[in-house]
Write a protein that holds these residues in place. Structure first.
Motif, PDB file in Angstrom:
ATOM      1  N   ALA A   5       0.484  -0.924  -0.127  1.00 32.90           N
ATOM      2  CA  ALA A   5       0.394  -0.112  -0.246  1.00 32.90           C
ATOM      3  C   ALA A   5       0.810   1.326  -0.159  1.00 32.90           C
ATOM      4  N   ASP A   6      -0.160   2.448  -0.787  1.00 31.80           N
ATOM      5  CA  ASP A   6       0.817   3.925  -0.556  1.00 31.80           C
ATOM      6  C   ASP A   6       0.750   4.112   0.997  1.00 31.80           C
ATOM      7  N   PRO A   7       2.685   4.123   1.710  1.00 31.00           N
ATOM      8  CA  PRO A   7       2.381   4.156   3.067  1.00 31.00           C
ATOM      9  C   PRO A   7       2.234   6.144   3.362  1.00 31.00           C
ATOM     10  N   LEU A   8       1.414   6.205   1.982  1.00 28.27           N
ATOM     11  CA  LEU A   8       0.985   8.196   2.140  1.00 28.27           C
ATOM     12  C   LEU A   8      -0.137   8.389   2.516  1.00 28.27           C
ATOM     13  N   ASN A   9      -0.875   6.896   2.304  1.00 23.88           N
ATOM     14  CA  ASN A   9      -1.831   6.590   2.231  1.00 23.88           C
ATOM     15  C   ASN A   9      -3.045   5.990   3.164  1.00 23.88           C
ATOM     16  N   LEU A  10      -2.580   5.698   4.945  1.00 23.80           N
ATOM     17  CA  LEU A  10      -2.621   4.759   5.292  1.00 23.80           C
ATOM     18  C   LEU A  10      -2.929   4.893   7.266  1.00 23.80           C
ATOM     19  N   PHE A  11      -4.242   4.997   6.909  1.00 20.38           N
ATOM     20  CA  PHE A  11      -4.797   5.724   8.215  1.00 20.38           C
ATOM     21  C   PHE A  11      -4.519   4.814   9.301  1.00 20.38           C
ATOM     22  N   LEU A  12      -4.422   5.546  10.405  1.00 21.84           N
ATOM     23  CA  LEU A  12      -4.366   4.765  11.753  1.00 21.84           C
ATOM     24  C   LEU A  12      -5.746   4.651  12.314  1.00 21.84           C
ATOM     25  N   VAL A  13      -6.536   3.829  12.859  1.00 15.28           N
ATOM     26  CA  VAL A  13      -8.048   3.233  13.456  1.00 15.28           C
ATOM     27  C   VAL A  13      -7.481   2.901  14.458  1.00 15.28           C
ATOM     28  N   VAL A  14      -7.649   4.670  15.984  1.00 17.04           N
ATOM     29  CA  VAL A  14      -7.349   3.955  17.474  1.00 17.04           C
ATOM     30  C   VAL A  14      -9.058   3.160  17.499  1.00 17.04           C
TER      31      VAL A  14
END
Length: 516
Positions: free
Chosen positions: A125-134
């Motif tokens: 995946a694009d490392p700059l278009n990742l999300f972190l979901v808490v």
């Protein structure tokens, strides 16, 4: 030892209290520690449990918590015993427990040797278009691919992450702060927790320099601002005292001011704002009276990693930066708003705010009014009033008070979007409704309604602004993906109380539609 003594003193009062103290030592201390400061489980102190109502605590003690190591004690303890335990953990420890520099250093955990970590992402995946979901429901964090809109990794977090994760190193690293003081460094490229350290007992949030070499931690308990290096080694702990060194304060917030190469911190109990430079190319700080600055006739301390104070008339609880970071807009919990210039170090304007504005989640955009004059505006939700307040950042005047369904917490947009999304999650009757504001007309143009009684909140956009992701804020909740143009639902990803979502690019680029 102070907190252990407090448990023993609690027991000495006799009756149900004595039973509660004995029950705590028998059933709870092995995970939460005898002093209630936390161990494998979180700290059990009133301030640390602020998000958990006592009735909910009774349910957790009796029924356990799914997907955690918290067992159910309903089969071992009576209802009265469970109620007594709940009463105990909501009783303050007096005097307040300490957390020293030695405690901080001793708490550090190195999970992975950084030398063993690769220098390329282990995923496609694009490392700059990742999300972190808490996910607060079971204390996990999910890594979401923002292109495919699918999870690619999930890992367990500390209890009650607070203040939002902070990205550094071009998005490779992210730092989390938990309510009970743990700071975690996670390698996004290798999907591994690298190190952890406990910087306090009750923590508000963390801030990180863009290169990841400096970390600041704002604490309520003890009253400190803790500075760490990028490997989570303690650099120094600064006691939050006023200019005269007499009055102590909780640190209510700390944020990175990247263009200034500094951290900015607000003190909750003292009317001061601190600026802590993390570049050595900064002038020294005068202390006391200075006869001649040019001749350095007076007392000075290094400007590097020491607080430069702005003394105010009113305290600031939270704040928002102007786009060039020369000024901040702040407000107290009482709603007193003020603009502070960080260069001249004084208040330069008042903000006409009502209720309890949540400036920390404010956003900006360029707006042209009926007079044809372009200007930059800032908008903020309000924790007490049902409105979004839109402010002209040149004149500091309120342009519009946009009525909403009720008090809200989050306002989000994107530089590529014509819309801003606001929740009403503090409203009893409208917490399931998102409202969409047209940033050109400053009017609500659409409502997105979820199931009544369930909270729908916290929008975050993909890197390109094409999709807007919302949280169905329930234990059996979901991340709901909307097309940011048509505003139609695209898909749902089941999640366990996804309280927040954070896109790497939007954060590291400081996109105007997201908060700092």
């Amino acid at each position: 030892m102070v907190a252990i003594f407090a448990v023993q003193a609690f027991a000495a009062e006799g009756g149900a209290r004595a039973d509660a103290a004995a029950l705590y030592l028998q059933h709870c201390a092995s995970c939460h520690s005898p002093d209630r400061l936390g161990g494998m489980g979180p700290a059990l102190l009133p301030d640390n449990l602020a998000r958990l109502r006592k009735a909910e605590a009774v349910q957790v003690i009796g029924g356990g918590r799914a997907a955690t190591q918290m067992p159910a004690f309903g089969g071992q303890l009576s209802r009265d015993e469970i109620a007594a335990l709940a009463e105990l953990i909501y009783t303050p420890v007096v005097p307040a427990p300490a957390w020293t520099e030695a405690d901080i250093r001793a708490s550090r955990i190195q999970h992975v040797d950084p030398k063993t970590l690769g220098d390329k992402p282990v995923f496609a995946a694009d490392p700059l278009n990742l999300f972190l979901v808490v996910e607060a429901g079971d204390h996990h964090v999910s890594v979401l691919d923002g292109d495919r809109l699918e999870p690619i990794f999930r890992f367990q977090s500390r209890y009650a992450l607070h203040g939002g994760p902070k990205f550094a190193g071009g998005g490779r690293y992210v730092f989390f702060g938990s309510r009970d003081g743990w700071v975690t460094k996670f390698d996004m490229w290798n999907l591994k927790v690298v190190a952890e350290i406990r910087a306090g007992i009750n923590t508000r949030n963390v801030a990180v320099s863009p290169d990841g070499k400096h970390v600041a931690v704002a604490n309520y308990l003890p009253n400190t601002l803790v500075l760490l290096d990028g490997d989570l080694n303690l650099v120094k702990s600064i006691e939050a005292l006023d200019r005269d060194g007499k009055r102590s304060s909780r640190v209510s917030a700390v944020y990175d001011a990247t263009p200034r190469q500094s951290f900015i911190a607000a003190l909750k109990d003292v009317p001061e704002v601190w600026e802590i430079s993390y570049t050595k190319a900064v002038e020294d700080i005068p202390v006391g009276f200075v006869h001649d600055f040019k001749q350095r006739e007076g007392s000075f301390i290094p400007g590097y990693l020491n607080p430069r104070r702005t003394v105010l008339d009113e305290v600031l609880d939270d704040f928002f930066f102007t786009p060039d970071y020369s000024e901040l807009m702040g407000a107290s919990r009482e709603g007193v708003g003020q603009v502070v210039n960080l260069d001249v170090r004084k208040k330069v304007a008042n903000l006409p705010l009502d209720g309890m504005p949540h400036l920390g989640s404010g956003i900006t955009w360029d707006w042209t009014g009926p007079d044809g004059k372009p200007r930059t505006v800032m908008a903020s939700t309000n924790l007490k009033s049902g409105e979004v307040t839109v402010i002209d950042m040149a004149s500091w005047e309120v342009i519009r008070r946009i009525p909403t369904r009720g008090p809200g917490f989050f306002l989000r947009s994107h530089s590529n979007s014509a819309y801003a999304f606001v929740d009403s999650m503090m409203s009893k009757d409208a917490k399931h409704i998102l409202q969409v504001i047209d940033k050109r007309t400053l009017e609500v143009v659409k409502e997105i309604a979820g199931e009544p009684g369930k909270t729908l909140a916290h929008i975050e956009f993909t890197r390109d602004g094409r999709y807007a992701l919302a949280s169905l804020w329930e234990n059996d909740g979901a991340v709901i993906v909307y097309d940011a143009q048509s505003l139609k639902e695209v898909k749902r990803l089941p999640m366990s109380k996804p309280v927040g979502k954070y896109n790497v690019w939007n954060k590291i680029s400081r996109d105007e539609g997201t908060s700092h």
